[in-house]
Motif scaffolding. Structure first.
Motif, PDB file in Angstrom:
ATOM      1  N   THR A   1       7.750  -0.986   0.298  1.00 37.71           N
ATOM      2  CA  THR A   1       8.465  -0.742   1.557  1.00 37.71           C
ATOM      3  C   THR A   1       9.970  -0.941   1.369  1.00 37.71           C
ATOM      4  OG1 THR A   1       7.955  -3.047   2.216  1.00 37.71           O
ATOM      5  CG2 THR A   1       6.486  -1.301   3.016  1.00 37.71           C
TER       6      THR A   1
ATOM      7  N   PRO B   1      -5.225  -0.711   5.039  1.00 40.09           N
ATOM      8  CA  PRO B   1      -5.575  -1.049   6.425  1.00 40.09           C
ATOM      9  C   PRO B   1      -6.112  -2.463   6.599  1.00 40.09           C
ATOM     10  CG  PRO B   1      -7.197   0.443   5.462  1.00 40.09           C
ATOM     11  CD  PRO B   1      -6.056   0.381   4.499  1.00 40.09           C
TER      12      PRO B   1
ATOM     13  N   GLU C   1      11.116   6.853   2.870  1.00 38.82           N
ATOM     14  CA  GLU C   1      10.523   7.136   4.170  1.00 38.82           C
ATOM     15  C   GLU C   1      10.712   5.965   5.123  1.00 38.82           C
ATOM     16  OE1 GLU C   1       6.088   7.817   6.195  1.00 38.82           O
ATOM     17  OE2 GLU C   1       6.301   7.810   4.010  1.00 38.82           O
TER      18      GLU C   1
ATOM     19  N   THR D   1      12.819   5.951   8.644  1.00 34.73           N
ATOM     20  CA  THR D   1      12.147   5.614   9.903  1.00 34.73           C
ATOM     21  C   THR D   1      12.960   4.633  10.728  1.00 34.73           C
ATOM     22  OG1 THR D   1       9.953   5.987   8.939  1.00 34.73           O
ATOM     23  CG2 THR D   1      10.057   4.615  10.916  1.00 34.73           C
TER      24      THR D   1
ATOM     25  N   SER E   1      10.632   2.623  -0.668  1.00 36.03           N
ATOM     26  CA  SER E   1      10.255   3.731   0.214  1.00 36.03           C
ATOM     27  C   SER E   1      11.457   4.294   0.958  1.00 36.03           C
ATOM     28  CB  SER E   1       9.202   3.270   1.228  1.00 36.03           C
ATOM     29  OG  SER E   1       8.940   4.299   2.169  1.00 36.03           O
TER      30      SER E   1
ATOM     31  N   LYS F   1       3.515  -1.177   9.301  1.00 37.96           N
ATOM     32  CA  LYS F   1       2.798   0.050   9.664  1.00 37.96           C
ATOM     33  C   LYS F   1       2.694   1.005   8.481  1.00 37.96           C
ATOM     34  CE  LYS F   1       4.347  -0.032  14.504  1.00 37.96           C
ATOM     35  NZ  LYS F   1       5.217   0.649  15.495  1.00 37.96           N
ATOM     36  N   LEU F   2       3.792   1.138   7.752  1.00 40.09           N
ATOM     37  CA  LEU F   2       3.805   2.032   6.597  1.00 40.09           C
ATOM     38  C   LEU F   2       2.830   1.550   5.532  1.00 40.09           C
ATOM     39  CD1 LEU F   2       5.092   4.432   5.071  1.00 40.09           C
ATOM     40  CD2 LEU F   2       6.808   2.820   4.203  1.00 40.09           C
ATOM     41  N   TYR F   3       2.838   0.255   5.257  1.00 41.54           N
ATOM     42  CA  TYR F   3       1.971  -0.309   4.226  1.00 41.54           C
ATOM     43  C   TYR F   3       0.499  -0.215   4.617  1.00 41.54           C
ATOM     44  CZ  TYR F   3       0.576  -3.450   0.421  1.00 41.54           C
ATOM     45  OH  TYR F   3      -0.001  -3.987  -0.707  1.00 41.54           O
ATOM     46  N   GLN F   4       0.229  -0.379   5.905  1.00 41.99           N
ATOM     47  CA  GLN F   4      -1.154  -0.367   6.381  1.00 41.99           C
ATOM     48  C   GLN F   4      -1.804   1.015   6.321  1.00 41.99           C
ATOM     49  OE1 GLN F   4      -0.313  -2.167  10.147  1.00 41.99           O
ATOM     50  NE2 GLN F   4      -0.774  -4.248   9.444  1.00 41.99           N
ATOM     51  N   LYS F   5      -0.994   2.061   6.131  1.00 42.48           N
ATOM     52  CA  LYS F   5      -1.564   3.397   5.975  1.00 42.48           C
ATOM     53  C   LYS F   5      -2.475   3.456   4.757  1.00 42.48           C
ATOM     54  CE  LYS F   5       2.202   6.024   8.163  1.00 42.48           C
ATOM     55  NZ  LYS F   5       3.279   7.033   7.918  1.00 42.48           N
ATOM     56  N   ASP F   6      -2.070   2.798   3.691  1.00 38.96           N
ATOM     57  CA  ASP F   6      -2.867   2.758   2.462  1.00 38.96           C
ATOM     58  C   ASP F   6      -3.597   1.439   2.275  1.00 38.96           C
ATOM     59  OD1 ASP F   6      -2.078   5.347   1.650  1.00 38.96           O
ATOM     60  OD2 ASP F   6      -0.209   4.551   0.820  1.00 38.96           O
TER      61      ASP F   6
ATOM     62  N   GLU G   1       7.818  -2.090  11.169  1.00 44.16           N
ATOM     63  CA  GLU G   1       7.692  -0.723  10.684  1.00 44.16           C
ATOM     64  C   GLU G   1       7.246  -0.701   9.227  1.00 44.16           C
ATOM     65  OE1 GLU G   1       7.866   2.178  12.396  1.00 44.16           O
ATOM     66  OE2 GLU G   1       7.942   0.822  14.119  1.00 44.16           O
TER      67      GLU G   1
END
Length: 443
Positions: free
Chosen positions: A344, A75, A350, A354, A348, A68-73, A65
């Motif tokens: 993360t 990729p 968020e 999650t 974070s 996924k969060l890190y890959q938002k910014d 998870e």
């Protein structure tokens, strides 16, 4: 999210937790990938981070998870999570260090808190110093952070919460005329007096533990800010007034019948789920085992542990269990690894919101405690916002010096308390325990 659903998920995620594994272990190898198969060692690709950790439902899930969060910014970044049981992590680290070949290590791995200082001291070349990184360690509970600090330097990123909680069966307390408020912010002397009254009125002890194990002792000791070692890492058991007071208290708990000893972990959990005792004191992960008794929903409550009376620095807070992340010296892109962790696990709210519902992973990242997810009430625990409460407890835990020979010291103290309960002299047993650890240090 519905309260009952949240409570059930926490139960499932935490039921297999063990004390020292920091919320779970696994005997299975394999790979759980954030987009790449990768190898088990650090990737040569500067945009790939390889991670070793255990427990698919807890640690691996959290790391995926985070990816996924890190890959938002970012990729372009891949996080390759390789399922690696804790014993294998330790063995692979030891093998790499003794051979002087760190190429077999991943970029990041998870380390049990009680083993962290020992490994950094024993194998300093395997770890990256994170003191001057982007990670703000002041945002974590001090007692948690201290597990991965050596010579004033930070080597670990704190993860799961092992803050100690006192859990009580409110229906049994009520039979004896008490509420959980009567056990909040109290001393061990008060605990024993109330416990004797409850035992007389209901026939149920307040507490249980596994015979010969030192968890109760180390929780008590850390709550005072004391340790089994001094600041230089030398055994500190003889003339350790806090430890002696702990041993005396343990002995009194047994002699009065307020605490009962059992033979193994399964029997210990059974005392909770079968209504043998009126409560327990342990790391917060014990909530998962308690919640397997679904018929007891609503009849449990949590508060802080008793504090040691007459000991300078004593508190109502301690820790038991947990793990932290390390960045290895084999990491090919330390800047990326640091930024990933800072964005993360170390930065974070968020992220922690999650992973909480599905894994029950309670953070030691203090800002997470103020989130709405942590304010969600637990039906099982009487509608209390237990997640926020435990995060608050974690921020008040005194730090603890584990040192290189922490496990040897725990075992020696466990043997000592068995003999003390059977009538041996406390001072003599503490001398024997210290001699045992000193002998081990000379080998």
């Amino acid at each position: 999210m519905k309260k009952k659903f949240l409570s059930a998920l926490l139960c499932v995620a935490m039921a297999a937790t063990t004390v020292l594994a920091g919320c779970g272990d696994s005997n299975n190898g394999g790979s759980s990938n954030g987009g790449s198969d990768g190898g088990s060692s650090a990737s040569g690709d500067e945009n790939t981070l390889t991670v070793w950790c255990w427990d698919p439902a807890f640690n691996i899930y959290a790391m995926e998870e985070a990816a996924k969060l890190y890959q938002k910014d970012h990729p372009e970044v891949t996080v390759n999570v390789v399922e690696t049981p804790w014993d294998d992590v330790q063995t692979k680290l030891t093998t790499a260090a003794t051979s002087g070949n760190y190429d077999t290590l991943p970029d990041i791995f998870l380390m049990q808190d009680n083993a962290f200082q020992k490994n950094v001291i024993s194998y300093p070349d395997a770890f990256t110093d994170l003191t001057d990184s982007k990670i703000d360690f002041s945002q974590f509970a001090e007692g948690k952070t201290a597990y991965s600090v050596v010579d004033g330097k930070n080597y670990g990123v704190p993860f799961d919460n092992g803050a100690v909680i006192a859990c009580y069966r409110t229906d049994i307390l009520e039979q004896a005329g008490y509420t959980v408020d009567d056990f909040t912010d109290i001393t061990w002397d008060e605990y024993i007096e109330k416990g004797k009254d409850i035992l007389a009125k209901t026939g149920k002890p307040l507490l249980s533990c596994v015979s010969g194990e030192s968890d109760v002792i180390t929780m008590m000791l850390q709550s005072t800010g004391a340790s089994l070692f001094d600041d230089e890492g030398n055994p500190d058991m003889v003339d350790n007034e806090a430890l002696k007071k702990v041993m005396e208290t343990y002995q009194e708990l047994i002699q009065t019948g307020v605490m009962v000893e059992v033979n193994d972990w399964d029997q210990y959990v059974g005392t909770l789920t079968n209504s043998t005792v009126a409560g327990t004191i342990n790391g917060c992960w014990i909530m998962g085992s308690i919640q397997t008794a679904e018929d007891q929903s609503g009849n449990w409550a949590i508060t802080n542990m008793p504090k040691m009376e007459g000991v300078d620095g004593a508190t109502n807070y301690s820790n038991n269990g947990g793990s932290s992340w390390a960045i290895t010296s084999n990491c090919k892109n330390i800047e990326l690894a640091e930024d990933f962790m800072a964005s993360t696990f170390a930065g974070s709210v968020e992220f922690y919101e999650t992973i909480l519902p599905k894994s029950g992973a309670l953070a030691t990242y203090l800002p997470a405690g103020d989130s709405e997810a942590y304010a969600e009430p637990s039906e099982f625990f009487g509608g209390d916002a237990v997640f926020a409460k435990i995060t608050d407890f974690a921020g008040k835990v005194p730090s603890n010096n584990t040192g290189v020979y922490y496990y040897e010291a725990r075992d020696a103290v466990g043997t000592a308390i068995t003999n003390i309960v059977n009538g041996a002299d406390i001072d003599s047993e503490l001398r024997t325990a210290q001699d045992t650890v000193e002998f081990a240090m000379q080998q």
